[in-house]
Design an enzyme around this catalytic site. Structure first.
Site, PDB file in Angstrom:
ATOM      1  N   ASP A  60      11.399 122.175  91.178  1.00 56.87           N
ATOM      2  CA  ASP A  60      11.446 120.987  90.322  1.00 56.87           C
ATOM      3  C   ASP A  60      10.086 120.619  89.729  1.00 56.87           C
ATOM      4  OD1 ASP A  60      14.191 120.507  90.884  1.00 56.87           O
ATOM      5  OD2 ASP A  60      13.620 119.684  92.826  1.00 56.87           O
ATOM      6  N   ASP A  75      18.156 116.279  90.599  1.00 55.88           N
ATOM      7  CA  ASP A  75      18.750 117.430  91.264  1.00 55.88           C
ATOM      8  C   ASP A  75      19.877 116.913  92.141  1.00 55.88           C
ATOM      9  OD1 ASP A  75      17.358 116.252  93.297  1.00 55.88           O
ATOM     10  OD2 ASP A  75      16.481 118.089  94.066  1.00 55.88           O
ATOM     11  N   ASP A 131      -3.112  78.089  79.473  1.00 53.00           N
ATOM     12  CA  ASP A 131      -3.219  79.440  80.021  1.00 53.00           C
ATOM     13  C   ASP A 131      -2.950  79.453  81.522  1.00 53.00           C
ATOM     14  OD1 ASP A 131      -3.644  80.875  77.775  1.00 53.00           O
ATOM     15  OD2 ASP A 131      -5.829  81.047  77.970  1.00 53.00           O
ATOM     16  N   ASN A 151      -6.269  74.552  75.878  1.00 59.82           N
ATOM     17  CA  ASN A 151      -5.962  75.975  75.944  1.00 59.82           C
ATOM     18  C   ASN A 151      -6.109  76.507  77.369  1.00 59.82           C
ATOM     19  OD1 ASN A 151      -5.396  78.459  74.500  1.00 59.82           O
ATOM     20  ND2 ASN A 151      -7.482  79.039  75.084  1.00 59.82           N
TER      21      ASN A 151
END
Ligand SMILES: Nc1ncnc2c1ncn2[C@@H]1O[C@H](COP(=O)(O)OP(=O)(O)OP(=O)(O)O)[C@@H](O)[C@H]1O
Ligand SMILES: [Mg+2]
Length: 886
Positions: A587, A325, A680, A676
């Protein structure tokens, strides 16, 4: 009582059944009922550790691995099993810790947001949280509001509800108060307003017949479970994970069979292939996403953007078109009354007096305490004080309130001599249409005011000698009395913000209730290129051509609340992601219709309530920050994904392949898992990373094709290279089992983690983009940990490592350097060859998405007793067996 039942009954019967009346419930009775039936909620937002932990443990892969480890313990490999167990616990702990932290952030977010409505308690209007509503409460409904519970309507004034969330029907239903026949389908319960639907027009009052899980909406929402709605990105990630799981499944199956065929022990082969599978699948992905969303929401809060739900952040980053607006966003919004001019355009105080008389501001001792901004501005002007004596001569007999469709307000006043007149004020276009004669001078004056971007309202009167009440139908044959001019200058900082948004690839369009010339002038002042201005009338006439009109128009002026929503919907239908920023009652419907509804802290309650995102300052710059924030998170999560698909993937692939040619395993199962876990851990710092400006220059789009191609392109580079490394280990270092495994462990960890520096940017060479310090530290630190591990004596021995010769590290440095260069070259070619799909796919939002989004307002910290009882006065509460306990 269900809505369907209540709809067949007359109002008085409904009151009797509910033990309530037109005055609503008493305070104590409402509190008693709340204790009995529980809150009007369908979900809880409390972060509970157990479900989070459970979601970490649910992975079938982890379970399988754990079972195999236990089995291997019985077969005499106890220490291996213990190591695997410890690593698994650490992995799960890591995921849990991050997810739970994110859940706590979401909890804090929820508890800071209130959704309220107005109820009658002992006949007095009170504002309460929607979650406190109980059957029997009498509730007010107004434009743009979400109906807070299933209501049997008591009174309506042009009430229409958008029930598409329940019925899929997008045409709003007109409401009335008369009962309907038994067996009427849900979509035709005209005398009920249903929970979760939106008031599209008019207003009304109703009594709560069912709330929470007992309401129609509540039942559906509870059926969808406690999940938050997913963003496009999260859905995409889900698909991506599935892709990897499939690849992992096929690969590990093959590895297992081959290893067994090569006469390796079955249990070892099984542990090995399962560990590879764990290494392949991105278990931490959900945690990385939630952690980045959570840290993103905290960052945004610091830059004054409050998201109601974590997923809104990503929606913000996706925005292609922003409708805003004008008042208060592009302009200062602090309206200042400047002058009052008579019909001939010269200064005259009479219109001011009339304006103060025809005024809806709530006044206390001649000062405005609240109300419509224009009315308040009029009262707050110094000139108003001088009108006090004149004002005292009038008495108000009736009002026809302002509404955004008519854009007029009228009052019936009587002066001290007993003369009655109607005073009407409003948008000049509307008012002039209803006047008998307009002096040419007035038109000239008006045009001049519009052209200079001022807000103008016109004032007119009509003698009404023998009338004692008013309706909108009386607003004709008016005598034009003059104009009131307000100053609402463009905001200086809006210019820069508009440029920023343009640079971010966001198209900004203006939707305003104000005049077309004024709107165009403001836009021009702010440097917003105006291709065409359309008005509400143009929209009505466009019919099927609305899409075209939309494409060529930047400013929509004199639009009604319904128009605003209509435009937002039409824009969304073209497949673009639409945000709407607004703060007025006019609105609210459009805020609901948008992909992301944005409002400001100072907005009208319905607007704030309808919004997904609240700006603590009404400033487009703050919004631009929000868009950036959303895209940063997307960009960083993408880095994690690309990492997972390139080096990590390649390494696991090569390790699997090597097991075929080697007499021993290239890495022990426990080493793979440790590798792993360390990898990670280094990835957890990715959300803190810096993002190149070019990566956030466009709205984000999830593109699985891109990831698949990246994987197919980069994966082989990595594997090719790994086999070279194997060769070096075997033929240069003449490595035996332990040494080979140690060397490969250190090398694979180093290449896997360090390649982030190449992958994190599209720039070539990569060091033209600087990584954040936490991320750089994490990557280098984890590599160092890997390199030091073989020298930790007893620990190293348990883990199956052996100290490496000094020459190895020389080779390692060379290997890493060559690898990074290779990937860099691959990346260069990949981005040169890769073409993004031209047109983005239209967003596909499931009906469930909308229900979940709307259900967010019906959440409480803890959902105590089962909802869905019938409360009857005096009688014990009966449990409705259909509704699951909260
Ligand atoms: N209190 C009032 N009395 C008379 N006329 C009013 C009053 N408030 C607004 N108007 C007129 O109605 C028009 C539309 O108002 P509306 O609130 O729909 O939009 P707006 O607030 O002007 O614009 P935006 O949508 O940019 O916020 C105004 O431009 C003004 O001409
Ligand atoms: Mg407004």
């Amino acid at each position: 009582m269900t809505a369907a039942e209540a709809a067949t009954l007359g109002v008085s019967d409904v009151f009797t059944r509910l033990g309530s009346g037109p005055e609503g419930l008493g305070k104590d009775e409402a509190a008693r009922r709340l204790r009995v039936v529980g809150p009007n909620a369908v979900r809880s937002y409390r972060a509970r550790p157990w479900p989070v932990l459970w979601s970490q443990l649910r992975s079938p892969l982890l379970l399988l691995l754990a079972v195999t480890a236990v089995a291997s313990a019985f077969l005499g490999q106890a220490s291996d099993a213990v190591i695997i167990g410890v690593i698994l616990v650490a992995s799960v702990g890591l995921g849990f810790f991050n997810e739970y932290k994110a859940a706590r952030t979401a909890e804090a977010l929820h508890s800071s947001i209130r959704h309220r409505c107005v109820v009658l308690r002992d006949g007095h209007p009170r504002t309460v949280d929607v979650t406190e509503l109980v059957p029997g409460d009498v509730v007010d409904l107004q434009l743009g509001q979400v109906v807070p519970a299933d209501l049997r309507l008591l009174a309506v004034a042009g009430l229409e509800c958008d029930e598409s969330v329940l019925t899929g029907e997008s045409v709003p239903t007109e409401k009335s108060t008369g009962p309907v026949a038994a067996g009427t389908p849900l979509a035709e319960l005209t005398c009920c307003a249903l929970m979760g639907t939106v008031v599209r027009a008019g207003s009304g009052t109703g009594v709560v017949t069912a709330a929470g899980g007992a309401a129609e909406f509540g039942r559906i929402a509870q059926g969808l479970g406690e999940h938050q709605p997913e963003t496009e990105f999260q859905t995409g990630l889900g698909k991506f994970s599935m892709l990897l799981v499939q690849v992992a499944g096929a690969l590990t199956g093959a590895i297992f069979i081959i290893n067994v065929a090569l006469h390796k022990p079955v249990i070892t082969a099984l542990l090995f292939s399962l560990s590879i599978a764990v290494g392949l699948t991105p278990q931490l992905l959900p945690a990385v996403v939630s952690a980045s969303l959570a840290s993103g929401s905290r960052q945004l809060a610091r830059s004054k953007v409050l998201v109601k739900r974590l997923v809104c952040i990503e929606d913000l980053g996706d925005v292609d078109v922003l409708f805003t607006d004008k008042t208060g966003t592009l302009t200062e919004g602090s309206l200042r009354f400047m002058r009052s001019a008579g019909p001939d355009g010269t200064a005259d105080d009479e219109p001011l007096l009339l304006g103060l008389l025809c005024n809806e501001a709530v006044t206390e001792n001649g000062r405005a305490a609240g109300g419509n901004p224009l009315d308040v501005a009029l009262w707050d002007s110094p000139a108003a004080a001088g009108q006090q004596p004149a004002l005292a001569r009038y008495r108000r007999l009736g009002t026809v309130p302002f509404d955004h469709e008519r854009r007029l307000v009228s009052v019936l006043d009587e002066d001290d001599a007993g003369n009655r007149m109607m005073i009407t004020k409003g948008a000049p276009e509307e008012l002039l249409k209803r006047c008998t004669a307009i002096p040419a001078a007035a038109r000239t004056a008006l045009d001049a005011e519009f052209a200079s971007g001022n807000r103008v309202i016109a004032v007119a009167t009509r003698e009404m000698p023998s009338v004692s009440s008013l309706t909108a139908a009386d607003e004709h044959d008016l005598t034009f009395r003059g104009i009131l001019v307000f100053l609402d200058p463009p905001k200086p900082e809006a210019r820069e913000a508009l440029q920023r948004l343009a640079r971010l690839g966001v198209t900004v369009k203006v939707l305003t209730g104000d005049n077309a010339v004024v709107a165009a002038k403001v836009c021009a002042d702010l440097g917003l290129p105006v291709s065409q201005v359309a008005t509400g009338a143009d929209i009505d006439n466009a019919g099927d051509q609305l899409g075209e009109l939309l494409a060529r128009t930047t400013v929509f002026a004199r639009v009604s609340p319904e128009h605003k929503a209509q435009i937002v919907r039409a824009q969304r239908a073209t497949g673009t992601d639409v945000a709407f920023l607004g703060d007025g009652v006019n609105d609210a419907i459009a805020l609901h219709a948008a992909d992301v509804g944005i409002s400001v802290d100072s907005a009208a309650d319905v607007a704030k309530d309808a919004a997904d995102v609240l700006l603590l300052e009404k400033d487009l710059n703050v919004l631009a920050d929000g868009v950036m924030g959303g895209r940063r998170i997307f960009a960083n999560t993408m880095k994690y994904v690309l990492m997972g698909t390139s080096s990590n993937f390649g390494n696991m692939f090569s390790a699997a392949g090597a097991s075929i040619f080697l007499k021993f395993l290239p890495m022990l199962p426990s080493q793979i898992l440790l590798n792993n876990l360390l990898y990670d851990t280094s990835q957890l710092a990715i959300p803190t990373d810096n993002v190149d400006p070019e990566q956030v220059a466009q709205p984000t789009r999830w593109d699985l094709g891109f990831i698949r191609k990246f994987m197919l392109f980069m994966g082989p580079i990595s594997s090719l290279f790994d086999f070279t490394t194997f060769g070096i280990m075997l033929w240069v270092f003449h490595a035996g089992e332990r040494l080979f495994q140690t060397g490969w462990f250190v090398e694979s960890l180093a290449t896997q983690t360090l390649v982030i520096f190449v992958i994190r940017t599209r720039r070539v060479p990569f060091f033209r983009s600087v990584a954040s310090s936490p991320m750089a530290l994490a990557a280098v630190g984890i590599t160092a940990v890997g390199a030091v591990l073989p020298y930790t004596g007893h620990l190293a021995y348990i883990l199956g490592f052996q100290p490496l010769p000094g020459a190895f590290f020389l080779a390692l440095a060379g290997i890493v350097a060559v690898y990074l260069v290779l990937v860099e070259i691959g990346k260069y070619w990949f981005y040169r060859l890769y073409r993004a799909p031209a047109a983005p796919k239209p967003r596909h939002r499931t009906p469930g998405h909308r229900v979940r989004r709307r259900a967010a307002r019906f959440t409480v910290h803890t959902l105590h007793p089962a909802r869905g009882h019938n409360v009857s006065p005096g009688k014990p509460v009966k449990q409705d067996s259909k509704v699951p306990a909260g």
